[in-house]
Design a protein around this motif. Structure first.
Motif, PDB file in Angstrom:
ATOM      1  N   PHE A 157       0.782  -1.166  -0.185  1.00  0.00           N
ATOM      2  CA  PHE A 157       0.072   0.210  -0.056  1.00  0.00           C
ATOM      3  C   PHE A 157       0.692   1.283  -0.009  1.00  0.00           C
ATOM      4  CE2 PHE A 157      -1.990   3.332   2.703  1.00  0.00           C
ATOM      5  CZ  PHE A 157      -3.052   3.694   1.932  1.00  0.00           C
ATOM      6  N   THR A 158       0.466   2.165  -0.760  1.00  0.00           N
ATOM      7  CA  THR A 158       1.107   3.431  -0.956  1.00  0.00           C
ATOM      8  C   THR A 158       0.367   4.850  -0.928  1.00  0.00           C
ATOM      9  OG1 THR A 158       2.885   2.299  -2.527  1.00  0.00           O
ATOM     10  CG2 THR A 158       2.928   4.636  -2.415  1.00  0.00           C
ATOM     11  N   ALA A 159       0.552   5.422   0.122  1.00  0.00           N
ATOM     12  CA  ALA A 159      -0.050   6.832   0.025  1.00  0.00           C
ATOM     13  C   ALA A 159       0.506   7.976  -0.235  1.00  0.00           C
ATOM     14  CB  ALA A 159      -1.011   6.925   1.518  1.00  0.00           C
ATOM     15  N   ILE A 160       0.266   9.066  -0.758  1.00  0.00           N
ATOM     16  CA  ILE A 160       1.139  10.171  -1.060  1.00  0.00           C
ATOM     17  C   ILE A 160       0.291  11.403  -1.031  1.00  0.00           C
ATOM     18  CG2 ILE A 160       2.601  11.300  -2.823  1.00  0.00           C
ATOM     19  CD1 ILE A 160       3.114   8.531  -4.209  1.00  0.00           C
ATOM     20  N   ALA A 161       0.834  12.333  -0.046  1.00  0.00           N
ATOM     21  CA  ALA A 161       0.150  13.711  -0.266  1.00  0.00           C
ATOM     22  C   ALA A 161       1.178  14.655  -0.985  1.00  0.00           C
ATOM     23  CB  ALA A 161       0.201  14.060   1.179  1.00  0.00           C
ATOM     24  N   MET A 162       0.632  15.501  -1.909  1.00  0.00           N
ATOM     25  CA  MET A 162       1.655  16.513  -2.530  1.00  0.00           C
ATOM     26  C   MET A 162       1.047  17.888  -2.441  1.00  0.00           C
ATOM     27  SD  MET A 162       2.263  14.012  -6.197  1.00  0.00           S
ATOM     28  CE  MET A 162       3.535  15.044  -6.561  1.00  0.00           C
ATOM     29  N   TYR A 163       1.835  18.868  -2.321  1.00  0.00           N
ATOM     30  CA  TYR A 163       1.537  20.220  -2.420  1.00  0.00           C
ATOM     31  C   TYR A 163       2.385  21.044  -3.336  1.00  0.00           C
ATOM     32  CZ  TYR A 163       1.061  25.085  -1.359  1.00  0.00           C
ATOM     33  OH  TYR A 163       0.765  26.487  -1.319  1.00  0.00           O
ATOM     34  N   ARG A 164       1.623  21.799  -4.251  1.00  0.00           N
ATOM     35  CA  ARG A 164       2.661  22.426  -5.142  1.00  0.00           C
ATOM     36  C   ARG A 164       1.881  23.891  -5.147  1.00  0.00           C
ATOM     37  NH1 ARG A 164       5.690  21.960  -9.709  1.00  0.00           N
ATOM     38  NH2 ARG A 164       5.657  23.540 -11.258  1.00  0.00           N
ATOM     39  N   ASN A 165       3.087  24.797  -5.102  1.00  0.00           N
ATOM     40  CA  ASN A 165       2.762  26.311  -5.129  1.00  0.00           C
ATOM     41  C   ASN A 165       3.604  26.942  -6.321  1.00  0.00           C
ATOM     42  OD1 ASN A 165       2.430  28.794  -4.696  1.00  0.00           O
ATOM     43  ND2 ASN A 165       3.305  28.856  -2.548  1.00  0.00           N
ATOM     44  N   GLN A 166       2.960  27.020  -7.385  1.00  0.00           N
ATOM     45  CA  GLN A 166       3.567  27.460  -8.627  1.00  0.00           C
ATOM     46  C   GLN A 166       3.559  28.968  -8.748  1.00  0.00           C
ATOM     47  OE1 GLN A 166       1.951  25.037 -12.150  1.00  0.00           O
ATOM     48  NE2 GLN A 166       2.437  26.560 -13.427  1.00  0.00           N
ATOM     49  N   TRP A 167       4.766  29.433  -9.265  1.00  0.00           N
ATOM     50  CA  TRP A 167       4.902  30.745  -9.613  1.00  0.00           C
ATOM     51  C   TRP A 167       4.792  31.779  -8.517  1.00  0.00           C
ATOM     52  CZ3 TRP A 167       0.919  30.676 -14.444  1.00  0.00           C
ATOM     53  CH2 TRP A 167       1.504  29.760 -15.337  1.00  0.00           C
ATOM     54  N   VAL A 168       5.628  31.522  -7.356  1.00  0.00           N
ATOM     55  CA  VAL A 168       5.519  32.332  -6.174  1.00  0.00           C
ATOM     56  C   VAL A 168       5.395  33.659  -6.497  1.00  0.00           C
ATOM     57  CG1 VAL A 168       6.620  32.607  -3.828  1.00  0.00           C
ATOM     58  CG2 VAL A 168       6.708  30.187  -4.960  1.00  0.00           C
ATOM     59  N   ASN A 169       4.703  34.421  -5.721  1.00  0.00           N
ATOM     60  CA  ASN A 169       4.716  35.836  -5.829  1.00  0.00           C
ATOM     61  C   ASN A 169       3.829  36.170  -7.028  1.00  0.00           C
ATOM     62  OD1 ASN A 169       5.923  36.031  -3.428  1.00  0.00           O
ATOM     63  ND2 ASN A 169       7.926  36.629  -4.341  1.00  0.00           N
ATOM     64  N   PHE A 170       3.281  35.483  -7.571  1.00  0.00           N
ATOM     65  CA  PHE A 170       2.376  35.800  -8.744  1.00  0.00           C
ATOM     66  C   PHE A 170       0.951  35.701  -8.388  1.00  0.00           C
ATOM     67  CE2 PHE A 170       0.458  35.963 -13.029  1.00  0.00           C
ATOM     68  CZ  PHE A 170       1.260  36.387 -13.635  1.00  0.00           C
ATOM     69  N   PRO A 171       0.266  36.925  -8.297  1.00  0.00           N
ATOM     70  CA  PRO A 171      -0.858  36.744  -7.583  1.00  0.00           C
ATOM     71  C   PRO A 171      -2.122  35.967  -8.403  1.00  0.00           C
ATOM     72  CG  PRO A 171      -0.388  39.072  -7.749  1.00  0.00           C
ATOM     73  CD  PRO A 171       0.700  38.229  -8.526  1.00  0.00           C
ATOM     74  N   GLY A 172      -2.638  34.929  -7.706  1.00  0.00           N
ATOM     75  CA  GLY A 172      -3.760  34.098  -8.441  1.00  0.00           C
ATOM     76  C   GLY A 172      -2.902  32.906  -9.021  1.00  0.00           C
ATOM     77  N   ALA A 173      -1.805  32.853  -8.893  1.00  0.00           N
ATOM     78  CA  ALA A 173      -1.124  31.467  -9.812  1.00  0.00           C
ATOM     79  C   ALA A 173      -1.444  30.251  -9.131  1.00  0.00           C
ATOM     80  CB  ALA A 173       0.454  31.865  -9.349  1.00  0.00           C
ATOM     81  N   PRO A 174      -1.293  29.218  -9.938  1.00  0.00           N
ATOM     82  CA  PRO A 174      -1.863  27.788  -9.451  1.00  0.00           C
ATOM     83  C   PRO A 174      -1.315  27.358  -8.181  1.00  0.00           C
ATOM     84  CG  PRO A 174      -1.230  27.770 -11.812  1.00  0.00           C
ATOM     85  CD  PRO A 174      -0.559  29.137 -11.195  1.00  0.00           C
ATOM     86  N   LYS A 175      -2.150  26.891  -7.229  1.00  0.00           N
ATOM     87  CA  LYS A 175      -1.805  25.976  -5.896  1.00  0.00           C
ATOM     88  C   LYS A 175      -2.697  24.660  -5.959  1.00  0.00           C
ATOM     89  CE  LYS A 175      -0.692  29.698  -2.984  1.00  0.00           C
ATOM     90  NZ  LYS A 175      -0.711  30.936  -3.869  1.00  0.00           N
ATOM     91  N   THR A 176      -1.913  23.656  -5.805  1.00  0.00           N
ATOM     92  CA  THR A 176      -2.396  22.358  -6.174  1.00  0.00           C
ATOM     93  C   THR A 176      -2.094  21.369  -4.825  1.00  0.00           C
ATOM     94  OG1 THR A 176      -1.867  22.512  -8.617  1.00  0.00           O
ATOM     95  CG2 THR A 176      -2.470  20.436  -7.749  1.00  0.00           C
ATOM     96  N   TYR A 177      -3.339  20.807  -4.285  1.00  0.00           N
ATOM     97  CA  TYR A 177      -3.134  19.799  -3.398  1.00  0.00           C
ATOM     98  C   TYR A 177      -3.614  18.363  -4.160  1.00  0.00           C
ATOM     99  CZ  TYR A 177      -3.529  24.320  -0.871  1.00  0.00           C
ATOM    100  OH  TYR A 177      -3.453  25.577  -0.417  1.00  0.00           O
ATOM    101  N   SER A 178      -2.697  17.410  -3.626  1.00  0.00           N
ATOM    102  CA  SER A 178      -3.293  15.977  -4.300  1.00  0.00           C
ATOM    103  C   SER A 178      -2.896  15.087  -3.295  1.00  0.00           C
ATOM    104  CB  SER A 178      -2.221  15.778  -5.428  1.00  0.00           C
ATOM    105  OG  SER A 178      -2.397  14.429  -5.854  1.00  0.00           O
ATOM    106  N   ILE A 179      -3.966  14.016  -3.378  1.00  0.00           N
ATOM    107  CA  ILE A 179      -3.655  12.980  -2.481  1.00  0.00           C
ATOM    108  C   ILE A 179      -4.062  11.696  -3.320  1.00  0.00           C
ATOM    109  CG2 ILE A 179      -4.567  11.512  -0.336  1.00  0.00           C
ATOM    110  CD1 ILE A 179      -5.442  14.141   1.031  1.00  0.00           C
ATOM    111  N   THR A 180      -2.768  10.498  -3.307  1.00  0.00           N
ATOM    112  CA  THR A 180      -2.957   9.688  -3.965  1.00  0.00           C
ATOM    113  C   THR A 180      -2.921   8.067  -3.186  1.00  0.00           C
ATOM    114  OG1 THR A 180      -0.800   9.469  -4.764  1.00  0.00           O
ATOM    115  CG2 THR A 180      -2.298  10.644  -6.036  1.00  0.00           C
ATOM    116  N   GLY A 181      -3.476   7.154  -3.441  1.00  0.00           N
ATOM    117  CA  GLY A 181      -3.414   5.999  -2.706  1.00  0.00           C
ATOM    118  C   GLY A 181      -3.570   4.708  -3.766  1.00  0.00           C
TER     119      GLY A 181
END
Length: 316
Positions: free
Chosen positions: A50-74
């Motif tokens: 069994f493998t569980a993975i939590a990911m967080y991505r903060n894209q283009w730091v300091n760019f207003p409204g830029a993508p932020k992604t939260y991901s959970i996989t198993g």
């Protein structure tokens, strides 16, 4: 009229969409390196345990409204490693837009003496939403910016994943349907649909010292998106004593990426990556951060007497 900084973001996103003619609705990850299930449903159960993975991505730091992604996989293997089951849940925020992706994966495995071929499918739904009322605007009575919408778009995909000792190759089309996207701006944007993606990824692991305490792990990802030029990632990592990994990636005309991975104990790994943006948007951002926490565990009731590939290897 929207204030200056959000206007720059809105204009950038609008021009990008008009140039492409197709809206990219699935988040981009740099550390698929440690979580291939986000690219290929046939990877479900590839680790056996069994493998569980939590990911967080903060894209283009300091760019207003830029993508932020939260991901959970198993995902995990079942039925004596004959099938794999997996689940992906993504939450992607871009400006006033919020997109969720919930997909289940199924993989059927054909084992030979020295290799495994896995055939996978996935199905789920994209939940697309926007709340324009959250924007900072000078004319709040403009009806185009007092609306919000939610839309459910089902989709499905498929993939193949072949492994033998310390080598793999995979081919996938995660999203097959070209769903039309909601459009609340009338004739400004027309015929926007979800893009179909094609991925080919391959790599290997081999020792570079006699003691095999240091290994090299090169890989490449070829990415094709409808209506866009072919692109690719070139990745390479050094693995030290199966405890620590240090590597870099180059994404064609987009970014240079560095990443590290550390074994915390027998069950947990932590990794971090930083993207140096190579496109013109680099003038407005300080790069992108991505964090990953991996948990792996073998359950005797499900994985009894099964050999699991080690963390940095593809198959024993």
């Amino acid at each position: 009229m929207i204030k200056r900084t959000p206007l720059l973001l809105t204009f950038f996103l609008l021009v990008t969409t008009l140039q492409q003619g197709i809206a990219q609705q699935y988040p981009v990850f740099s550390q698929y390196y440690f979580n291939p299930l986000v690219l290929n449903p046939a990877y479900a159960g590839a680790n056996v345990e069994f493998t569980a993975i939590a990911m967080y991505r903060n894209q283009w730091v300091n760019f207003p409204g830029a993508p932020k992604t939260y991901s959970i996989t198993g995902h995990s293997s079942f039925m004596k490693n004959k099938i794999g089951l997996g689940l992906i849940v993504n939450h992607d925020v871009i400006g006033s837009y919020k997109n969720q992706h919930v997909y289940g994966s199924f993989a059927y495995k054909i084992h030979s003496r020295n290799a495994t071929l896995s055939m996978g499918i996935q199905a789920g739904v994209n939940i697309l939403g926007a709340d324009y009322s959250s924007l900072s605007i000078q004319h709040p009575d403009d009806p185009k910016f007092t609306e919000f919408f939610n839309a459910f778009k089902p989709n499905f995909g498929t993939g193949l994943y072949y492994t033998r000792k310390n080598f793999f190759v995979g081919l996938s089309v995660p999203f097959i349907l070209n769903n039309k996207m909601p459009n609340t701006f009338g004739d400004v944007l027309n015929d926007i649909v979800e893009a179909r993606y094609y991925f080919i990824r391959t790599g290997t692991v081999f020792p570079i010292t006699k003691t095999e305490n240091v290994k090299l792990n090169p890989s490449i990802l070829v990415r094709a998106q409808e209506g866009q030029p072919l692109t690719f990632d070139i990745n390479a990592a050094f693995i030290f004593y199966d405890i620590f990994s240090l590597g870099a990636s180059y994404r064609l005309k987009d970014a240079f990426i560095s990443f590290i991975d550390l074994k915390l104990n027998e069950k947990f790994h932590f990794s971090y990556s930083f993207d140096w943006t190579g496109s013109s948007i680099n003038n407005f951002t300080r790069g992108s951060h991505e964090f990953v926490l991996v948990y792996r565990a073998k359950f005797s009731s499900v994985h009894k007497n099964l050999e699991c590939p080690s963390y940095y290897n593809y198959r024993n």
